[in-house]
Design a protein around this motif. Sequence first.
Motif, mmCIF file in Angstrom:
data_model
loop_
_atom_site.group_PDB
_atom_site.id
_atom_site.type_symbol
_atom_site.label_atom_id
_atom_site.label_comp_id
_atom_site.label_asym_id
_atom_site.label_seq_id
_atom_site.Cartn_x
_atom_site.Cartn_y
_atom_site.Cartn_z
ATOM 1 N N CYS A 1 49.390 45.094 -42.850
ATOM 2 C CA CYS A 1 50.874 45.545 -42.756
ATOM 3 C C CYS A 1 51.466 44.658 -41.679
ATOM 4 N N ILE A 2 52.764 44.265 -41.956
ATOM 5 C CA ILE A 2 53.603 43.360 -41.239
ATOM 6 C C ILE A 2 54.820 44.104 -40.884
ATOM 7 N N ILE A 3 55.503 44.210 -39.617
ATOM 8 C CA ILE A 3 56.745 44.715 -39.555
ATOM 9 C C ILE A 3 57.687 43.675 -39.256
ATOM 10 N N LEU A 4 58.696 43.875 -39.926
ATOM 11 C CA LEU A 4 60.047 42.920 -39.822
ATOM 12 C C LEU A 4 61.069 43.579 -38.883
ATOM 13 N N GLN A 5 61.137 44.778 -38.733
ATOM 14 C CA GLN A 5 62.039 45.331 -37.797
ATOM 15 C C GLN A 5 61.790 46.755 -37.550
ATOM 16 N N ARG B 1 44.936 52.943 -28.897
ATOM 17 C CA ARG B 1 46.567 52.875 -29.075
ATOM 18 C C ARG B 1 46.871 51.592 -29.910
ATOM 19 N N PHE B 2 47.370 51.326 -30.706
ATOM 20 C CA PHE B 2 47.930 50.079 -31.360
ATOM 21 C C PHE B 2 49.274 50.122 -31.369
ATOM 22 N N LEU B 3 50.110 49.136 -31.033
ATOM 23 C CA LEU B 3 51.564 49.049 -30.810
ATOM 24 C C LEU B 3 51.883 47.730 -31.259
ATOM 25 N N TYR B 4 52.816 47.730 -32.452
ATOM 26 C CA TYR B 4 53.242 46.489 -32.928
ATOM 27 C C TYR B 4 54.489 46.522 -33.459
ATOM 28 N N GLY B 5 55.224 45.253 -33.520
ATOM 29 C CA GLY B 5 56.665 45.154 -33.748
ATOM 30 C C GLY B 5 56.628 43.957 -34.649
ATOM 31 N N PRO B 6 58.077 43.140 -34.618
ATOM 32 C CA PRO B 6 58.379 41.904 -35.308
ATOM 33 C C PRO B 6 57.531 41.082 -34.939
ATOM 34 N N GLY B 7 56.868 40.169 -35.679
ATOM 35 C CA GLY B 7 55.993 39.093 -35.364
ATOM 36 C C GLY B 7 54.474 39.262 -35.248
ATOM 37 N N ARG B 8 54.251 40.584 -35.493
ATOM 38 C CA ARG B 8 52.948 41.175 -35.449
ATOM 39 C C ARG B 8 52.517 41.998 -36.557
ATOM 40 N N TYR B 9 51.234 41.957 -36.989
ATOM 41 C CA TYR B 9 50.648 42.686 -37.939
ATOM 42 C C TYR B 9 49.407 43.355 -37.833
ATOM 43 N N THR B 10 49.290 44.457 -38.536
ATOM 44 C CA THR B 10 48.026 45.017 -38.033
ATOM 45 C C THR B 10 47.003 45.145 -39.495
ATOM 46 N N VAL B 11 45.737 44.995 -39.378
ATOM 47 C CA VAL B 11 44.843 45.208 -40.303
ATOM 48 C C VAL B 11 43.703 46.346 -40.305
ATOM 49 N N ALA B 12 43.513 46.992 -41.402
ATOM 50 C CA ALA B 12 42.658 48.214 -41.477
ATOM 51 C C ALA B 12 41.405 47.731 -42.355
ATOM 52 N N SER B 13 40.325 47.701 -42.084
ATOM 53 C CA SER B 13 39.381 47.100 -43.039
ATOM 54 C C SER B 13 38.539 48.053 -43.549
ATOM 55 N N VAL B 14 38.718 49.360 -43.279
ATOM 56 C CA VAL B 14 38.013 50.641 -43.924
ATOM 57 C C VAL B 14 39.006 51.697 -43.888
ATOM 58 N N SER C 1 69.844 49.953 -37.548
ATOM 59 C CA SER C 1 68.670 49.041 -37.463
ATOM 60 C C SER C 1 67.389 49.727 -37.823
ATOM 61 N N PRO C 2 67.052 49.858 -39.163
ATOM 62 C CA PRO C 2 65.957 50.605 -39.566
ATOM 63 C C PRO C 2 64.912 50.066 -39.167
ATOM 64 N N TYR C 3 63.825 50.866 -39.336
ATOM 65 C CA TYR C 3 62.307 50.257 -39.362
ATOM 66 C C TYR C 3 61.920 49.521 -40.393
ATOM 67 N N LEU C 4 61.527 48.427 -40.670
ATOM 68 C CA LEU C 4 61.117 47.848 -42.068
ATOM 69 C C LEU C 4 60.029 47.023 -41.871
ATOM 70 N N ALA C 5 58.897 47.401 -42.905
ATOM 71 C CA ALA C 5 57.779 46.863 -42.824
ATOM 72 C C ALA C 5 57.265 46.530 -44.515
ATOM 73 N N LEU C 6 56.100 45.758 -44.634
ATOM 74 C CA LEU C 6 55.484 45.406 -45.752
ATOM 75 C C LEU C 6 54.103 45.723 -45.671
ATOM 76 N N LYS C 7 53.515 46.401 -46.665
ATOM 77 C CA LYS C 7 51.966 46.632 -46.562
ATOM 78 C C LYS C 7 51.418 46.261 -47.804
#
Length: 300
Positions: A54-58, A69-82, A97-103
């Motif tokens: 999952c990558i956040i664009l906004q 705790r995992f915190l992320y925003g634009p320019g960062r991505y998270t991965v869950a492997s299980v 300025s809505p939260y926008l992400a792609l998974k």
Amino acid sequence: MSEKTYKQQLELANLIERFIKQDGVHPTSVPSLFLIRESIIKEPISRVNKPSFCIILQGEKEVLLGEERFLYGPGRYTVASVDLPVTGQVIKASKESPYLALKLEFTSTYVLEVINETDIQFKQGKNSKRAMFVSEVEPFLLDAVLRLACLLDNPKHIPVLAPLIKKEIIYWILQGPHGEALEQIALEGSNASRIREVIDHIIKNYEEPFRIEELTEIANMSVSSLHRHFKEVTTMSPIQFQKQLRLQEARRLLMVDPTNVADVAFKVGYESQSQFSREYSRMFGSSPRVDIRRMRENYA
């Protein structure tokens, strides 16, 4: 952040805004690809997170895995492997300025295919890695994500190009600083992959009590090794993992019908309603009835 990276993220954000006008998680014509939009900050949501990128664009998001705790925003991505029981909350979003992400969801089999088709070399360490991580997005990875999303404008090319680009995305994640954590889950016989089998068993039978000997047999580990590796992968013990699954499912069921707390408690595996209410309150901050009333008001 380089100018090129900024422009790529802006292009992705504009694409998401163009394709989805309403808040929520939206499936797309690209299999396993979802676009996400949230314009207001709501209550934290607990769910089982499937293996995904999952990558956040906004905007910004906070995810809790156990007490980590995992915190992320634009320019960062998270991965869950299980599959992991997590609690997530968008913490920065507005109508302007809505939260926008792609998974992008994937399977361990898919990851293994990429590993087998490449010459990526990993150290065969014995220590399991955390099954969730946050990392800075690299230019090559972001470029692949953008090309995959752009297929939404050219759907006739999706059947041929989407599988190739998805493999490229997995390839760049494997090449990144946390690639070994993703690789371990996919490789048969590794400690992390054996823990994945235990996780699958608990998820499929979450409402049933288990004996620790049953889990050690699945993992082919001693009791101490099982607890050590399970906690390294998930941050939790097996019983804590099961408890989170039960309480998350209970909350989901109560959102549908909040009147039968006792029935829900027994359905998810509790023998005592009072114990269920105590553990529910400990996890969600209030009793089942109060929590569900607040959730319904928040999502009305």
